[in-house]
Motif scaffolding. Sequence first.
Motif, PDB file in Angstrom:
ATOM      1  N   GLN A  40       0.845  -1.191   0.000  1.00 31.95           N
ATOM      2  CA  GLN A  40       0.000   0.000   0.000  1.00 31.95           C
ATOM      3  C   GLN A  40       0.880   1.239   0.000  1.00 31.95           C
ATOM      4  N   VAL A  41       0.651   2.093  -0.971  1.00 28.93           N
ATOM      5  CA  VAL A  41       1.313   3.395  -1.037  1.00 28.93           C
ATOM      6  C   VAL A  41       0.275   4.433  -0.634  1.00 28.93           C
ATOM      7  N   ASP A  42       0.544   5.158   0.437  1.00 28.68           N
ATOM      8  CA  ASP A  42      -0.460   6.031   1.034  1.00 28.68           C
ATOM      9  C   ASP A  42      -0.001   7.488   1.021  1.00 28.68           C
ATOM     10  N   SER A  43      -0.581   8.270   0.111  1.00 26.55           N
ATOM     11  CA  SER A  43      -0.386   9.732   0.056  1.00 26.55           C
ATOM     12  C   SER A  43       1.084  10.131   0.023  1.00 26.55           C
ATOM     13  N   VAL A  44       1.859   9.488  -0.840  1.00 28.67           N
ATOM     14  CA  VAL A  44       3.293   9.746  -0.924  1.00 28.67           C
ATOM     15  C   VAL A  44       3.589  10.954  -1.814  1.00 28.67           C
ATOM     16  N   SER A  45       4.407  11.852  -1.289  1.00 27.40           N
ATOM     17  CA  SER A  45       4.865  13.021  -2.045  1.00 27.40           C
ATOM     18  C   SER A  45       6.376  13.134  -1.923  1.00 27.40           C
ATOM     19  N   LYS A  46       6.995  13.642  -2.981  1.00 27.29           N
ATOM     20  CA  LYS A  46       8.449  13.826  -2.986  1.00 27.29           C
ATOM     21  C   LYS A  46       8.819  14.974  -3.906  1.00 27.29           C
ATOM     22  N   SER A  47       9.660  15.870  -3.419  1.00 25.21           N
ATOM     23  CA  SER A  47      10.117  17.005  -4.224  1.00 25.21           C
ATOM     24  C   SER A  47      11.633  17.047  -4.253  1.00 25.21           C
ATOM     25  N   ILE A  49      10.926  21.207  -7.730  1.00 24.12           N
ATOM     26  CA  ILE A  49      10.306  20.241  -8.642  1.00 24.12           C
ATOM     27  C   ILE A  49       9.559  19.176  -7.842  1.00 24.12           C
ATOM     28  N   LYS A  50       8.266  19.060  -8.091  1.00 22.98           N
ATOM     29  CA  LYS A  50       7.463  18.027  -7.437  1.00 22.98           C
ATOM     30  C   LYS A  50       7.526  16.748  -8.266  1.00 22.98           C
ATOM     31  N   ALA A  51       8.249  15.754  -7.752  1.00 19.41           N
ATOM     32  CA  ALA A  51       8.381  14.485  -8.464  1.00 19.41           C
ATOM     33  C   ALA A  51       7.151  13.607  -8.269  1.00 19.41           C
ATOM     34  N   LEU A  52       6.602  13.612  -7.055  1.00 17.54           N
ATOM     35  CA  LEU A  52       5.384  12.864  -6.734  1.00 17.54           C
ATOM     36  C   LEU A  52       4.509  13.740  -5.856  1.00 17.54           C
ATOM     37  N   GLU A  53       3.211  13.656  -6.085  1.00 17.18           N
ATOM     38  CA  GLU A  53       2.286  14.468  -5.295  1.00 17.18           C
ATOM     39  C   GLU A  53       1.075  13.638  -4.881  1.00 17.18           C
ATOM     40  N   ASN A  54       1.038  13.280  -3.604  1.00 18.31           N
ATOM     41  CA  ASN A  54      -0.107  12.602  -3.010  1.00 18.31           C
ATOM     42  C   ASN A  54      -0.482  11.320  -3.770  1.00 18.31           C
ATOM     43  N   VAL A  55       0.510  10.487  -4.025  1.00 15.53           N
ATOM     44  CA  VAL A  55       0.296   9.238  -4.773  1.00 15.53           C
ATOM     45  C   VAL A  55      -0.186   8.139  -3.824  1.00 15.53           C
ATOM     46  N   SER A  56      -1.293   7.500  -4.188  1.00 14.62           N
ATOM     47  CA  SER A  56      -1.863   6.419  -3.384  1.00 14.62           C
ATOM     48  C   SER A  56      -2.366   5.295  -4.275  1.00 14.62           C
ATOM     49  N   ALA A  81      13.652   8.481   0.688  1.00 12.40           N
ATOM     50  CA  ALA A  81      12.628   8.704   1.706  1.00 12.40           C
ATOM     51  C   ALA A  81      11.599   9.697   1.163  1.00 12.40           C
ATOM     52  N   PRO A  82      10.307   9.423   1.344  1.00 14.45           N
ATOM     53  CA  PRO A  82       9.292  10.383   0.887  1.00 14.45           C
ATOM     54  C   PRO A  82       9.280  11.618   1.781  1.00 14.45           C
ATOM     55  N   ASP A  83       8.862  12.737   1.241  1.00 13.27           N
ATOM     56  CA  ASP A  83       8.686  13.937   2.069  1.00 13.27           C
ATOM     57  C   ASP A  83       7.492  13.751   3.002  1.00 13.27           C
ATOM     58  N   THR A  84       6.421  13.201   2.455  1.00 14.39           N
ATOM     59  CA  THR A  84       5.238  12.872   3.238  1.00 14.39           C
ATOM     60  C   THR A  84       4.667  11.562   2.714  1.00 14.39           C
ATOM     61  N   GLY A  85       3.829  10.912   3.519  1.00 17.84           N
ATOM     62  CA  GLY A  85       3.201   9.670   3.096  1.00 17.84           C
ATOM     63  C   GLY A  85       3.877   8.450   3.696  1.00 17.84           C
ATOM     64  N   ARG A  86       3.230   7.294   3.519  1.00 23.65           N
ATOM     65  CA  ARG A  86       3.706   6.059   4.122  1.00 23.65           C
ATOM     66  C   ARG A  86       3.695   4.911   3.121  1.00 23.65           C
ATOM     67  N   ILE A  87       4.567   3.938   3.361  1.00 20.77           N
ATOM     68  CA  ILE A  87       4.618   2.699   2.583  1.00 20.77           C
ATOM     69  C   ILE A  87       4.321   1.536   3.529  1.00 20.77           C
ATOM     70  N   PHE A  88       3.351   0.715   3.162  1.00 18.55           N
ATOM     71  CA  PHE A  88       2.993  -0.453   3.962  1.00 18.55           C
ATOM     72  C   PHE A  88       3.216  -1.724   3.143  1.00 18.55           C
ATOM     73  N   LEU A 141       0.792   7.981 -14.517  1.00 20.11           N
ATOM     74  CA  LEU A 141       1.358   9.125 -13.796  1.00 20.11           C
ATOM     75  C   LEU A 141       1.613  10.272 -14.758  1.00 20.11           C
ATOM     76  N   ARG A 142       1.352  11.473 -14.269  1.00 16.88           N
ATOM     77  CA  ARG A 142       1.701  12.668 -15.043  1.00 16.88           C
ATOM     78  C   ARG A 142       2.145  13.760 -14.082  1.00 16.88           C
ATOM     79  N   LYS A 143       3.366  14.228 -14.238  1.00 17.48           N
ATOM     80  CA  LYS A 143       3.929  15.258 -13.372  1.00 17.48           C
ATOM     81  C   LYS A 143       3.758  14.903 -11.905  1.00 17.48           C
ATOM     82  N   GLY A 144       3.963  13.613 -11.589  1.00 13.79           N
ATOM     83  CA  GLY A 144       3.917  13.166 -10.216  1.00 13.79           C
ATOM     84  C   GLY A 144       2.537  12.921  -9.651  1.00 13.79           C
ATOM     85  N   VAL A 145       1.514  13.102 -10.467  1.00 13.47           N
ATOM     86  CA  VAL A 145       0.127  12.946 -10.018  1.00 13.47           C
ATOM     87  C   VAL A 145      -0.486  11.726 -10.700  1.00 13.47           C
ATOM     88  N   VAL A 146      -1.244  10.937  -9.935  1.00 12.80           N
ATOM     89  CA  VAL A 146      -1.933   9.785 -10.503  1.00 12.80           C
ATOM     90  C   VAL A 146      -3.137  10.271 -11.299  1.00 12.80           C
TER      91      VAL A 146
END
Length: 364
Positions: free
Chosen positions: A6-13, A17-24, A55-62, A204-209
């Motif tokens: 489970q990928v839960d609300s993962v963001s990374k910059s 540059i926002k590489a991932l934004e709230n990916v779940s 490491a993600p800036d925010t979010g969790r990996i299960f 994915l597009r610009k880090g957004v699902v």
Amino acid sequence: MTVKLQVDSVSKSYGSIKALENVSFKLREGEYLCVLGPTGAGKTTLLKIIAGLLAPDTGRIFIDGVDVTGQPPEARNVSYMPQGYALFPHMTVWENVAYGAWIKGLPVKKAEEALKTVGLYHRRDSLPHELSGGQQQRVALARALAAGSEILLLDEPLSALDALLNIELRYELKEMVKNLGLTVIHVTHNTEVALSVADKTLILRKGVVEQVGRPDEVYLTPSSLFVANFLSEINILEGVLRGIRQRFLMIDVGALDSTIYVFSQGFIDSWHVVVVYRPEDVILSRTPFSDRNVFQGRVETVEFLGFLTRFFVKVGETVIRVDRWEGKEPEFNEGDTVYVHLPPFRGLVYPYPKAGLIKELAVE
């Protein structure tokens, strides 16, 4: 079937540059997920975060319900196969494959089993440079398998292969991991690969699902104009929504100087719209066989592609692409007068993008 990952609300910059934004998303045990997107969409960053290399800036990996966000890569039971395979050039095939098992303290018997699984045990004493691209891909896969991981992360594993070998190995790869019961995330920019082997597809597009679903769902009912354009070539007709009659949208298309009817798939919150038809959904005929959505045109170009023939038909000032699945000489020739039929049930309608068509359709 239990949730494996489970990928839960993962963001990374990276700076601004926002590489991932709230990916779940969630993956069940044994599922094969293909992650699609243009260059710079954040696909590799996503894999590295799941693997524990970033490491993600925010979010969790299960994994198996356990939060592994703060755990190192070796504690996650995940194998990451980077683009380019990253084989040790000074080590033999056997040493490359056994390395991961040795590091984890696993019996080297797993290396032997992995090499036999990919059909390269007889090349165990060869060096990587003595192998073909396809064989190197199999060695990298064997190394991942020998590590005893239950989750396999593949970053463009087939990109270095020629077209024929790509087709052969994509099915071998899926069969192999399915037989071993692995859960797989396969990053690719190749739409054909993703649609043909995946149980589930994520765009994915610009880090957004943009969309997640079965390959047929994503292809047949794309959630946005970008997804429709990214997954296949499309005909785009700009229009004005004039009303609805018995669930058919009435859209004035200036390029065709006519009103076309498209079956409504849902609420459209815009009067300025875009109508999309894939080339394989457009019908060509010698004579008109319907009183709706039929337009006379002239065949400008014919491209014979073996398994299909593509026609470029000029209707007014608009050129419409039409694909016909013909394994024979094309039925229509350049210069022929034909009729183009846009089936009402095959059209897709989207609000005209705020950024404009050119920016919306751009593949960054």
